[in-house]
Design a protein around this motif. Structure first.
Motif, PDB file in Angstrom:
ATOM      1  N   GLY A  12       9.657   2.202   7.960  1.00  0.00           N
ATOM      2  CA  GLY A  12       9.554   2.107   6.505  1.00  0.00           C
ATOM      3  C   GLY A  12       8.362   2.809   5.884  1.00  0.00           C
ATOM      4  N   ILE A  13       7.593   3.546   6.671  1.00  0.00           N
ATOM      5  CA  ILE A  13       6.419   4.216   6.113  1.00  0.00           C
ATOM      6  C   ILE A  13       6.865   5.320   5.150  1.00  0.00           C
ATOM      7  N   LYS A  14       6.268   5.300   3.958  1.00  0.00           N
ATOM      8  CA  LYS A  14       6.586   6.321   2.959  1.00  0.00           C
ATOM      9  C   LYS A  14       5.355   7.093   2.522  1.00  0.00           C
ATOM     10  N   SER A  15       4.181   6.513   2.762  1.00  0.00           N
ATOM     11  CA  SER A  15       2.968   7.221   2.348  1.00  0.00           C
ATOM     12  C   SER A  15       1.777   6.759   3.166  1.00  0.00           C
ATOM     13  N   ILE A  16       0.808   7.645   3.269  1.00  0.00           N
ATOM     14  CA  ILE A  16      -0.493   7.321   3.844  1.00  0.00           C
ATOM     15  C   ILE A  16      -1.496   7.626   2.742  1.00  0.00           C
ATOM     16  N   ILE A  17      -2.278   6.643   2.402  1.00  0.00           N
ATOM     17  CA  ILE A  17      -3.179   6.745   1.264  1.00  0.00           C
ATOM     18  C   ILE A  17      -4.613   6.838   1.776  1.00  0.00           C
ATOM     19  N   TYR A  36      -8.058   4.432   4.962  1.00  0.00           N
ATOM     20  CA  TYR A  36      -6.664   4.843   5.013  1.00  0.00           C
ATOM     21  C   TYR A  36      -5.774   3.617   4.885  1.00  0.00           C
ATOM     22  N   PHE A  37      -4.709   3.748   4.141  1.00  0.00           N
ATOM     23  CA  PHE A  37      -3.724   2.689   3.979  1.00  0.00           C
ATOM     24  C   PHE A  37      -2.363   3.254   4.344  1.00  0.00           C
ATOM     25  N   ILE A  38      -1.657   2.551   5.190  1.00  0.00           N
ATOM     26  CA  ILE A  38      -0.298   2.920   5.548  1.00  0.00           C
ATOM     27  C   ILE A  38       0.598   2.080   4.649  1.00  0.00           C
ATOM     28  N   SER A  39       1.529   2.738   3.967  1.00  0.00           N
ATOM     29  CA  SER A  39       2.263   2.037   2.930  1.00  0.00           C
ATOM     30  C   SER A  39       3.757   2.348   2.951  1.00  0.00           C
ATOM     31  N   SER A  40       4.518   1.373   2.465  1.00  0.00           N
ATOM     32  CA  SER A  40       5.953   1.583   2.270  1.00  0.00           C
ATOM     33  C   SER A  40       6.232   1.977   0.815  1.00  0.00           C
ATOM     34  N   LEU A  41       5.173   2.160   0.033  1.00  0.00           N
ATOM     35  CA  LEU A  41       5.335   2.583  -1.358  1.00  0.00           C
ATOM     36  C   LEU A  41       5.621   4.075  -1.420  1.00  0.00           C
ATOM     37  N   PRO A  42       6.444   4.486  -2.392  1.00  0.00           N
ATOM     38  CA  PRO A  42       6.642   5.927  -2.578  1.00  0.00           C
ATOM     39  C   PRO A  42       5.342   6.563  -3.058  1.00  0.00           C
ATOM     40  N   MET A  43       5.262   7.866  -2.988  1.00  0.00           N
ATOM     41  CA  MET A  43       4.016   8.554  -3.322  1.00  0.00           C
ATOM     42  C   MET A  43       3.870   8.756  -4.828  1.00  0.00           C
ATOM     43  N   ARG A  44       3.674   7.664  -5.542  1.00  0.00           N
ATOM     44  CA  ARG A  44       3.355   7.733  -6.966  1.00  0.00           C
ATOM     45  C   ARG A  44       1.948   7.175  -7.121  1.00  0.00           C
ATOM     46  N   ILE A  45       1.042   7.989  -7.608  1.00  0.00           N
ATOM     47  CA  ILE A  45      -0.387   7.651  -7.613  1.00  0.00           C
ATOM     48  C   ILE A  45      -0.688   6.371  -8.383  1.00  0.00           C
ATOM     49  N   GLU A  46      -0.024   6.148  -9.519  1.00  0.00           N
ATOM     50  CA  GLU A  46      -0.304   4.953 -10.336  1.00  0.00           C
ATOM     51  C   GLU A  46       0.039   3.676  -9.567  1.00  0.00           C
ATOM     52  N   GLU A  47       1.177   3.699  -8.881  1.00  0.00           N
ATOM     53  CA  GLU A  47       1.622   2.526  -8.143  1.00  0.00           C
ATOM     54  C   GLU A  47       0.723   2.259  -6.935  1.00  0.00           C
ATOM     55  N   VAL A  52      -3.706  -0.688  -4.052  1.00  0.00           N
ATOM     56  CA  VAL A  52      -4.976  -0.660  -3.324  1.00  0.00           C
ATOM     57  C   VAL A  52      -6.031  -1.488  -4.051  1.00  0.00           C
ATOM     58  N   ARG A  53      -6.133  -1.305  -5.361  1.00  0.00           N
ATOM     59  CA  ARG A  53      -7.110  -2.092  -6.126  1.00  0.00           C
ATOM     60  C   ARG A  53      -6.803  -3.584  -6.065  1.00  0.00           C
ATOM     61  N   GLY A  54      -5.531  -3.928  -6.148  1.00  0.00           N
ATOM     62  CA  GLY A  54      -5.132  -5.333  -6.056  1.00  0.00           C
ATOM     63  C   GLY A  54      -5.484  -5.924  -4.703  1.00  0.00           C
ATOM     64  N   HIS A  55      -5.264  -5.149  -3.651  1.00  0.00           N
ATOM     65  CA  HIS A  55      -5.596  -5.602  -2.299  1.00  0.00           C
ATOM     66  C   HIS A  55      -7.084  -5.896  -2.178  1.00  0.00           C
ATOM     67  N   TRP A  56      -7.926  -4.961  -2.645  1.00  0.00           N
ATOM     68  CA  TRP A  56      -9.366  -5.154  -2.497  1.00  0.00           C
ATOM     69  C   TRP A  56      -9.907  -6.219  -3.429  1.00  0.00           C
TER      70      TRP A  56
END
Length: 129
Positions: A12-17, A36-47, A52-56
């Motif tokens: 399910g990986i869609k992006s590496i941030i 680095y964050f491994i994410s299942s989110l699509p590569m839309r910078i706002e999302e 990432v901010r919510g996580h931290w």
């Protein structure tokens, strides 16, 4: 980034941030941390930025609960008492974030200590929040 070769195994990986954060050290020196964050989110910078901010923000909150109130060291066994203590710690942390103690910026731990040594001095300020 040798770990990147394992990306086929991550379902399910869609992006590496990559985030670059400027950190101020105790002596005032500046350094840059790369995370680095491994994410299942699509590569839309706002999302991804919001995630990432919510996580931290959550990590920071839990770090404060542990460092300021030593929450991880609490071994209250009774479920309701443990729940009540958790609510009181979170309420106290939110108050510490809002209140100014003294003329200079203090850490949460020092604010807690200052208020604890002379609660009458700070009571009116706290009740007016």
């Amino acid at each position: 980034m040798s770990w990147l070769s394992q990306k086929k195994e991550w379902w399910g990986i869609k992006s590496i941030i990559l985030t670059c954060n400027t950190v101020m050290g105790a002596e005032g020196e500046e350094s840059i941390e790369e995370r680095y964050f491994i994410s299942s989110l699509p590569m839309r910078i706002e999302e991804t930025e919001r995630a990432v901010r919510g996580h931290w923000m959550v990590e920071s909150y839990h770090w404060h609960l542990d460092v300021t109130f030593r929450e991880d060291g609490n071994h209250t066994l009774e479920k309701q008492a443990s729940y009540n203590l958790n609510i009181m710690r979170k309420l106290s942390l939110n108050i510490l974030k809002l209140i100014e103690v003294g003329s200079k910026a203090l850490s949460m731990k020092k604010k807690r200590y200052a208020i604890g040594t002379n609660p009458e001095k700070h009571l009116e300020t706290i009740l007016n929040l």
